[in-house]
Design a protein around this motif. Structure first.
Motif, PDB file in Angstrom:
ATOM      1  N   THR A  43      -4.086  61.934 -66.098  1.00  0.00           N
ATOM      2  CA  THR A  43      -4.865  63.170 -66.220  1.00  0.00           C
ATOM      3  C   THR A  43      -5.845  63.016 -67.375  1.00  0.00           C
ATOM      4  OG1 THR A  43      -3.212  64.179 -67.684  1.00  0.00           O
ATOM      5  CG2 THR A  43      -3.016  64.632 -65.321  1.00  0.00           C
ATOM      6  N   ARG A  44      -6.897  63.846 -67.353  1.00  0.00           N
ATOM      7  CA  ARG A  44      -7.922  63.833 -68.401  1.00  0.00           C
ATOM      8  C   ARG A  44      -8.157  65.243 -68.903  1.00  0.00           C
ATOM      9  NH1 ARG A  44     -10.600  59.572 -70.930  1.00  0.00           N
ATOM     10  NH2 ARG A  44     -12.384  60.993 -71.058  1.00  0.00           N
ATOM     11  N   ARG A  45      -8.440  65.328 -70.212  1.00  0.00           N
ATOM     12  CA  ARG A  45      -8.830  66.592 -70.833  1.00  0.00           C
ATOM     13  C   ARG A  45     -10.014  66.306 -71.754  1.00  0.00           C
ATOM     14  NH1 ARG A  45      -3.232  66.292 -70.526  1.00  0.00           N
ATOM     15  NH2 ARG A  45      -2.121  68.170 -69.834  1.00  0.00           N
ATOM     16  N   ASP A  46     -11.177  66.765 -71.381  1.00  0.00           N
ATOM     17  CA  ASP A  46     -12.390  66.579 -72.177  1.00  0.00           C
ATOM     18  C   ASP A  46     -12.966  67.952 -72.501  1.00  0.00           C
ATOM     19  OD1 ASP A  46     -12.224  63.754 -71.791  1.00  0.00           O
ATOM     20  OD2 ASP A  46     -13.144  64.020 -69.817  1.00  0.00           O
ATOM     21  N   GLY A  47     -13.434  68.134 -73.723  1.00  0.00           N
ATOM     22  CA  GLY A  47     -13.951  69.460 -74.042  1.00  0.00           C
ATOM     23  C   GLY A  47     -14.670  69.535 -75.360  1.00  0.00           C
ATOM     24  N   VAL A  48     -15.104  70.745 -75.648  1.00  0.00           N
ATOM     25  CA  VAL A  48     -15.814  71.043 -76.885  1.00  0.00           C
ATOM     26  C   VAL A  48     -15.370  72.416 -77.374  1.00  0.00           C
ATOM     27  CG1 VAL A  48     -17.780  71.984 -75.592  1.00  0.00           C
ATOM     28  CG2 VAL A  48     -18.096  71.277 -77.957  1.00  0.00           C
ATOM     29  N   GLU A  49     -15.249  72.563 -78.688  1.00  0.00           N
ATOM     30  CA  GLU A  49     -14.860  73.824 -79.311  1.00  0.00           C
ATOM     31  C   GLU A  49     -15.828  74.146 -80.441  1.00  0.00           C
ATOM     32  OE1 GLU A  49     -10.090  72.788 -78.799  1.00  0.00           O
ATOM     33  OE2 GLU A  49     -11.020  72.887 -80.804  1.00  0.00           O
ATOM     34  N   ALA A  50     -16.094  75.413 -80.632  1.00  0.00           N
ATOM     35  CA  ALA A  50     -16.994  75.823 -81.714  1.00  0.00           C
ATOM     36  C   ALA A  50     -16.571  77.192 -82.223  1.00  0.00           C
ATOM     37  CB  ALA A  50     -18.441  75.877 -81.226  1.00  0.00           C
ATOM     38  N   SER A  51     -16.837  77.438 -83.498  1.00  0.00           N
ATOM     39  CA  SER A  51     -16.576  78.759 -84.076  1.00  0.00           C
ATOM     40  C   SER A  51     -17.551  79.009 -85.210  1.00  0.00           C
ATOM     41  CB  SER A  51     -15.139  78.868 -84.595  1.00  0.00           C
ATOM     42  OG  SER A  51     -14.942  78.045 -85.727  1.00  0.00           O
ATOM     43  N   ILE A  52     -17.822  80.284 -85.464  1.00  0.00           N
ATOM     44  CA  ILE A  52     -18.661  80.686 -86.591  1.00  0.00           C
ATOM     45  C   ILE A  52     -18.119  81.990 -87.161  1.00  0.00           C
ATOM     46  CG2 ILE A  52     -20.323  81.844 -85.056  1.00  0.00           C
ATOM     47  CD1 ILE A  52     -22.488  81.042 -87.144  1.00  0.00           C
ATOM     48  N   ASP A  53     -17.979  82.032 -88.451  1.00  0.00           N
ATOM     49  CA  ASP A  53     -17.518  83.214 -89.178  1.00  0.00           C
ATOM     50  C   ASP A  53     -18.592  83.552 -90.207  1.00  0.00           C
ATOM     51  OD1 ASP A  53     -16.119  85.254 -90.333  1.00  0.00           O
ATOM     52  OD2 ASP A  53     -14.298  84.100 -90.694  1.00  0.00           O
ATOM     53  N   ALA A  94     -18.552  77.459 -90.219  1.00  0.00           N
ATOM     54  CA  ALA A  94     -18.810  77.060 -88.841  1.00  0.00           C
ATOM     55  C   ALA A  94     -18.112  75.734 -88.559  1.00  0.00           C
ATOM     56  CB  ALA A  94     -20.309  76.938 -88.583  1.00  0.00           C
ATOM     57  N   THR A  95     -17.632  75.571 -87.316  1.00  0.00           N
ATOM     58  CA  THR A  95     -16.980  74.325 -86.914  1.00  0.00           C
ATOM     59  C   THR A  95     -17.453  73.936 -85.523  1.00  0.00           C
ATOM     60  OG1 THR A  95     -15.067  75.416 -85.880  1.00  0.00           O
ATOM     61  CG2 THR A  95     -14.915  74.930 -88.232  1.00  0.00           C
ATOM     62  N   LEU A  96     -17.450  72.648 -85.260  1.00  0.00           N
ATOM     63  CA  LEU A  96     -17.768  72.113 -83.940  1.00  0.00           C
ATOM     64  C   LEU A  96     -16.936  70.863 -83.740  1.00  0.00           C
ATOM     65  CD1 LEU A  96     -19.580  72.109 -81.360  1.00  0.00           C
ATOM     66  CD2 LEU A  96     -21.153  70.619 -82.640  1.00  0.00           C
ATOM     67  N   ALA A  97     -16.262  70.759 -82.582  1.00  0.00           N
ATOM     68  CA  ALA A  97     -15.423  69.594 -82.297  1.00  0.00           C
ATOM     69  C   ALA A  97     -15.591  69.186 -80.838  1.00  0.00           C
ATOM     70  CB  ALA A  97     -13.956  69.896 -82.588  1.00  0.00           C
ATOM     71  N   LEU A  98     -15.701  67.879 -80.604  1.00  0.00           N
ATOM     72  CA  LEU A  98     -15.696  67.311 -79.265  1.00  0.00           C
ATOM     73  C   LEU A  98     -14.456  66.437 -79.148  1.00  0.00           C
ATOM     74  CD1 LEU A  98     -18.844  67.665 -80.142  1.00  0.00           C
ATOM     75  CD2 LEU A  98     -19.277  66.322 -78.076  1.00  0.00           C
ATOM     76  N   PHE A  99     -13.769  66.518 -78.017  1.00  0.00           N
ATOM     77  CA  PHE A  99     -12.508  65.798 -77.894  1.00  0.00           C
ATOM     78  C   PHE A  99     -12.325  65.251 -76.481  1.00  0.00           C
ATOM     79  CE2 PHE A  99     -11.698  70.249 -76.960  1.00  0.00           C
ATOM     80  CZ  PHE A  99     -10.959  70.203 -75.790  1.00  0.00           C
ATOM     81  N   ALA A 100     -11.480  64.251 -76.376  1.00  0.00           N
ATOM     82  CA  ALA A 100     -11.128  63.652 -75.090  1.00  0.00           C
ATOM     83  C   ALA A 100      -9.688  63.168 -75.163  1.00  0.00           C
ATOM     84  CB  ALA A 100     -12.063  62.502 -74.750  1.00  0.00           C
ATOM     85  N   SER A 101      -8.924  63.436 -74.113  1.00  0.00           N
ATOM     86  CA  SER A 101      -7.529  63.002 -74.043  1.00  0.00           C
ATOM     87  C   SER A 101      -7.257  62.409 -72.665  1.00  0.00           C
ATOM     88  CB  SER A 101      -6.564  64.172 -74.284  1.00  0.00           C
ATOM     89  OG  SER A 101      -6.728  64.720 -75.568  1.00  0.00           O
ATOM     90  N   GLU A 102      -6.608  61.275 -72.650  1.00  0.00           N
ATOM     91  CA  GLU A 102      -6.148  60.673 -71.399  1.00  0.00           C
ATOM     92  C   GLU A 102      -4.631  60.583 -71.444  1.00  0.00           C
ATOM     93  OE1 GLU A 102      -7.793  56.968 -69.138  1.00  0.00           O
ATOM     94  OE2 GLU A 102      -6.092  56.300 -70.371  1.00  0.00           O
ATOM     95  N   THR A 103      -3.975  61.141 -70.439  1.00  0.00           N
ATOM     96  CA  THR A 103      -2.514  61.168 -70.393  1.00  0.00           C
ATOM     97  C   THR A 103      -2.034  60.415 -69.161  1.00  0.00           C
ATOM     98  OG1 THR A 103      -2.453  63.317 -71.488  1.00  0.00           O
ATOM     99  CG2 THR A 103      -0.460  62.620 -70.349  1.00  0.00           C
ATOM    100  N   ARG A 104      -1.080  59.537 -69.364  1.00  0.00           N
ATOM    101  CA  ARG A 104      -0.450  58.831 -68.261  1.00  0.00           C
ATOM    102  C   ARG A 104       0.962  59.370 -68.061  1.00  0.00           C
ATOM    103  NH1 ARG A 104      -3.247  54.320 -66.611  1.00  0.00           N
ATOM    104  NH2 ARG A 104      -4.977  53.684 -67.976  1.00  0.00           N
ATOM    105  N   ASP A 105       1.382  59.416 -66.810  1.00  0.00           N
ATOM    106  CA  ASP A 105       2.729  59.882 -66.434  1.00  0.00           C
ATOM    107  C   ASP A 105       2.934  61.359 -66.719  1.00  0.00           C
ATOM    108  OD1 ASP A 105       3.580  57.405 -65.462  1.00  0.00           O
ATOM    109  OD2 ASP A 105       4.148  56.718 -67.458  1.00  0.00           O
TER     110      ASP A 105
END
Length: 703
Positions: free
Chosen positions: A542-552, A511-522
């Motif tokens: 611009t902004r990219r905020d999110g969460v990802e999860a998986s289970i095997d 199982a995996t879980l990730a939280l992320f945030a990205s800020e991009t200029r130009d």
């Protein structure tokens, strides 16, 4: 066209029944989760020791009961990656990772691509995946997040395919499929070797009449590999990859009215100008790794290739009357190559690497009118003639410190330098001299930490700074229509953060879980669109905020469940003016802060259930995503959808040989939806429809 699938499915089921008594003793695909080794930091490490989101798609997933034509077959199982299958082989797939690369109208950009260590992305960040040898693949590794910056320009994520090459007994495997639309693929795979060497050959021919009128395509691929263990340079590997796609038809996108009325139709101007594309590519690559003693290794790779394209576009004759217009036929020949040299020290609790990567692309580009008199879709007068040279030189360093049994610290730095040069040989009348040069550079650090409280669990956090230059096409035209490069463009720069947890319980649960945030200029967006030319400008943030999860989860030898999901809030953080429909000589459509990035679904889900019965292996796949905005102004969108695929496979003996037979029922509920959108399409032909229900039967026969 659809009624053919029941007969196809019935035929294969009958085959399953008839060979029941001949079932081979070969075991079904493994049900246990093997330990995962990844190369996210360019040094082989266990998955739990890497401070990054990395997924590895293995050989069985890539090959078993899959047609092996497009990366969209399996990449959609990875959380955070979106693969939009356009059903348009003239334009390739649309691939984005955490929103990076979503604005590409053709090919792949913003994501680094590799085949056996050879870049499939040019120095400007534009790439393609049509030559990925899925039939030869041993694994595909997908890296997301801050440590992608270690791969240089346009590293919003990394997709790396490694083909099979290992000593083994000689095996010869013809394979192929046919589906209810009339598409088919025939291929052959051969492998062999001994303790000191190995070889592999994979060749394939694919043809399809297309799901829409004027969308037929054919693809011929050859992949050759040879490796030796004890050459004067250490372990050595040589590969040759060749692609030929002649006369690939382009049906273009559809307007909203056309898509709603009949999603199977073709744009009229596609027929008028016979829009199509011819592609050829050959790449030769070599990799070596030599052990120098005392924990030291020296790794090197080099590659050389050619790529030729002739593409007929649907540029109207009246538009081409503009002396600044480069015509309706794109024709170029490229020679590209490069090398990467890396030294690694592994001493006590530390591992350090330093390296240098260099790439060059030399392109002769021509443009022609796509008409002669009143005949359209033919090669007319020359309208463009230039030579373009792209170079990239990137020194880099990486470091890992095993601070204690439970702690690991990773760090890296890459200095990217990308230079564009163009020499215009077509200066006639008032069209001006488009010659120019432009350089970009950036120093991108990455740092991450891993904490492992026990053998099954890892917590991590990471930061990285990213860098994405404009592509050669985006630099080509100035907003005011004057000659030369668009000197006003800057490279996009991003700050990327991620925290996550990974859990491996024995060999049956991952199982995996990730939280992320990205800020991009130009960030880049379209500024003008007129006369067949688009110019670009930078958007503040611009902004990219999110969460990802998986289970095997594999509770028993018979059952397995895999689920992955992602949520992404990708938005413009500042307001700006965008272009409306062409012709647009100045942006006038307000895009308020908070508007969503087009081409990026906010929610994606993939779920797979498999049951390995005694007589066959059965599976169900569910793939779903939310709606896709079509442009920066968010004036329209393709609705979200969910698609069900069903699959059955059986290992049998045929004339004394092992065979794997399989049947697939794709889009089993016959859902009507847009498989992709063409972002910011100037004529509002945004929508590319996906196919309805279809059946497929295939075989892998081992001789």
């Amino acid at each position: 066209m659809i009624p053919r699938w029941p007969a196809a499915a019935g035929l294969l089921m009958a085959t399953f029944a008839n060979v029941h008594a001949q079932r081979t003793d070969e075991a079904a695909p493994a049900t246990e989760l093997a330990p995962v080794v990844v190369t996210a930091t360019r040094v082989e490490r266990a998955l739990l020791d890497v401070p990054a989101s990395v997924d590895v798609i293995g050989r069985e997933t890539l090959r078993d009961a899959q047609p092996r034509v497009n990366l969209s077959e399996t990449l959609s199982r990875v959380p955070g990656i979106v693969v939009l299958d356009r059903q348009n082989y003239a334009q390739d797939l649309q691939i984005s990772i955490r929103g990076f690369g979503s604005r590409a109208t053709f090919g792949v950009r913003g994501v680094r691509l590799y085949v056996d260590g050879v870049p499939a992305t040019s120095p400007d960040g534009q790439g393609q995946v049509s030559h990925f040898p899925l039939g030869a693949a041993e694994r595909i590794e997908v890296l997301r997040g801050p440590f992608s910056a270690l791969y240089g320009n346009s590293s919003g994520g990394v997709i790396a395919l490694t083909s099979e090459l290992r000593p083994q007994n000689l095996a010869f495997t013809p394979n192929g499929f046919v589906d209810s639309s009339g598409a088919w693929r025939a291929g052959v795979n051969a492998v062999g070797g001994s303790d000191s060497y190995a070889f592999a050959v994979d060749a394939s021919r694919f043809r399809t009449p297309g799901e829409r009128e004027h969308s037929a395509a054919s693809r011929n691929t050859v992949n050759l590999r040879f490796g030796v263990r004890d050459s004067p340079l250490g372990h050595a590997r040589v590969s040759l990859n060749a692609l030929d796609m002649p006369g690939t038809q382009d049906p273009l996108g559809l307007t909203r009215a056309q898509f709603d009325a009949d999603p199977t139709q073709v744009a009229a101007n596609a027929l008028q100008f016979n829009t199509r594309k011819n592609t050829r590519q050959v790449t030769l690559g070599a990799n070596t790794e030599a052990a120098l003693g005392q924990g030291r290794t020296l790794s090197a790779s080099a590659w050389l290739g050619t790529r030729s394209i002739t593409q007929f576009l649907s540029i109207p004759v009246a538009v081409q009357a503009n002396p600044l217009q480069p015509g309706g036929v794109v024709d170029f020949d490229r020679v590209f190559g490069g090398a990467d040299l890396r030294a690694t020290w592994d001493i006590d609790a530390m591992t350090a690497s330093i390296g240098l990567s260099a790439e060059r692309l030399d392109e002769d580009r021509r443009g022609y009118e796509n008409f002669i008199g009143s005949t359209f879709g033919v090669l007319g007068r020359l309208r463009r003639d230039e030579n373009n040279v792209l170079t990239a030189i990137d020194p880099y360093a990486q470091f890992e410190w095993r601070v204690a049994d439970r702690w690991r610290l990773h760090a890296g730095m890459r200095y990217s330098q990308v230079r564009f040069e163009s020499r215009d040989h077509y200066v006639v009348g008032t069209n001006g001299d488009d010659s120019g040069a432009r350089s970009f550079s950036a120093l991108n650090p990455s740092v991450g930490i891993v904490y492992r409280p026990n053998a099954a669990l890892a917590w991590y956090a990471a930061y990285g700074r990213g860098f994405e230059t404009p592509t050669l096409n985006e630099l080509a035209y100035r907003p005011d229509g004057s000659a030369g490069f668009n000197d006003g463009l800057s490279a996009a720069r991003s700050h990327n953060f991620e925290v996550g947890v990974k859990y491996l319980a024995g060999r049956s649960l991952r199982a995996t879980l990730a939280l992320f945030a990205s800020e991009t200029r130009d960030e880049l967006t379209v500024r003008t669109n007129s006369g067949g030319r688009s110019s670009f400008a930078n958007v503040a943030r611009t902004r990219r905020d999110g969460v990802e999860a998986s289970i095997d989860w594999r509770p028993t030898a018979e059952w397995s469940v895999y689920v992955s999901a992602a949520y992404l809030d990708a938005r413009f953080d500042t307001s700006f003016l965008a272009c409306g429909a062409a012709p647009c000589t100045a942006p006038s459509v307000p895009v308020p802060a908070g508007s969503k990035l087009p081409g990026v679904p906010a929610r994606t889900l993939y779920a797979e259930l498999k049951y390995r019965a005694g007589w066959a292996d059965l599976g169900a796949e569910w793939r779903a995503q939310s709606s896709l905005w079509v442009n920066d102004a968010n004036t329209d969108r393709a609705p979200g959808y969910g698609v069900l695929n069903l699959v059955a496979a059986r290992s049998v003996k045929l004339a004394g040989h092992k065979a794997r037979l399989y049947v697939r029922l794709n889009n089993a509920l016959d859902k009507t939806y847009a498989g992709s959108v063409i972002v910011n399409e100037g004529n509002s032909r945004f929508f590319e429809p996906a196919p309805g229900v279809s059946g497929l039967i295939g075989i892998d026969l081992t001789l």
